[in-house]
Design a protein around this motif. Structure first.
Motif, PDB file in Angstrom:
ATOM      1  N   ARG A  62      17.769  17.701  53.801  1.00  0.00           N
ATOM      2  CA  ARG A  62      17.580  18.159  52.416  1.00  0.00           C
ATOM      3  C   ARG A  62      16.868  17.087  51.592  1.00  0.00           C
ATOM      4  O   ARG A  62      15.974  17.398  50.805  1.00  0.00           O
ATOM      5  CB  ARG A  62      18.931  18.496  51.795  1.00  0.00           C
ATOM      6  CG  ARG A  62      19.574  19.707  52.404  1.00  0.00           C
ATOM      7  CD  ARG A  62      20.854  20.059  51.671  1.00  0.00           C
ATOM      8  NE  ARG A  62      21.596  21.021  52.438  1.00  0.00           N
ATOM      9  CZ  ARG A  62      22.678  20.745  53.156  1.00  0.00           C
ATOM     10  NH1 ARG A  62      23.169  19.529  53.167  1.00  0.00           N
ATOM     11  NH2 ARG A  62      23.273  21.677  53.844  1.00  0.00           N
ATOM     12  N   GLU A  65      13.159  16.974  52.663  1.00  0.00           N
ATOM     13  CA  GLU A  65      12.411  18.097  52.088  1.00  0.00           C
ATOM     14  C   GLU A  65      12.167  17.896  50.593  1.00  0.00           C
ATOM     15  O   GLU A  65      11.080  18.181  50.093  1.00  0.00           O
ATOM     16  CB  GLU A  65      13.147  19.414  52.337  1.00  0.00           C
ATOM     17  CG  GLU A  65      13.023  19.919  53.740  1.00  0.00           C
ATOM     18  CD  GLU A  65      11.580  20.154  54.144  1.00  0.00           C
ATOM     19  OE1 GLU A  65      10.816  20.773  53.372  1.00  0.00           O
ATOM     20  OE2 GLU A  65      11.210  19.705  55.232  1.00  0.00           O
ATOM     21  N   ARG A  68       9.408  15.365  50.209  1.00  0.00           N
ATOM     22  CA  ARG A  68       8.098  15.917  50.564  1.00  0.00           C
ATOM     23  C   ARG A  68       7.580  16.857  49.502  1.00  0.00           C
ATOM     24  O   ARG A  68       6.392  16.898  49.243  1.00  0.00           O
ATOM     25  CB  ARG A  68       8.189  16.657  51.900  1.00  0.00           C
ATOM     26  CG  ARG A  68       8.285  15.748  53.073  1.00  0.00           C
ATOM     27  CD  ARG A  68       8.215  16.563  54.342  1.00  0.00           C
ATOM     28  NE  ARG A  68       8.409  15.723  55.496  1.00  0.00           N
ATOM     29  CZ  ARG A  68       9.308  15.945  56.427  1.00  0.00           C
ATOM     30  NH1 ARG A  68      10.075  16.999  56.384  1.00  0.00           N
ATOM     31  NH2 ARG A  68       9.429  15.114  57.446  1.00  0.00           N
ATOM     32  N   SER A  69       8.468  17.624  48.900  1.00  0.00           N
ATOM     33  CA  SER A  69       8.021  18.595  47.904  1.00  0.00           C
ATOM     34  C   SER A  69       7.584  17.935  46.606  1.00  0.00           C
ATOM     35  O   SER A  69       6.834  18.524  45.845  1.00  0.00           O
ATOM     36  CB  SER A  69       9.120  19.633  47.638  1.00  0.00           C
ATOM     37  OG  SER A  69      10.220  19.031  46.997  1.00  0.00           O
TER      38      SER A  69
END
Length: 71
Positions: A62, A65, A68-69
């Motif tokens: 989590r 991610e 990265r976002s």
């Protein structure tokens, strides 16, 4: 002695172990986990090792991610 599980219990446990239970925010990482995340994002941790870490601590995925976002 017998142990009984319902399908929903098994499904919930599976989703949790795979890190797919997104209804809760990821818990904060400790210093070692933060360093591991930084090394993974820098390409210094092989995918096979990363998947082992994520299996043990789904919150790592989590956090990865989320990082990265934002980039």
């Amino acid at each position: 002695m017998s142990i009984h599980f319902t399908v929903s219990d098994l499904t919930r446990n599976l989703f949790h172990s795979l890190g797919l239970d997104h209804e809760r925010a990821p818990r904060p990482l400790n210093a070692e986990q933060s360093l591991l995340l930084e090394c993974y994002l820098a390409g210094q941790v092989p995918e096979s090792a990363w998947s082992d870490y994520v299996f043990e601590t789904p919150d790592l995925a989590r956090h990865a991610e989320a990082r990265r976002s934002h980039h």
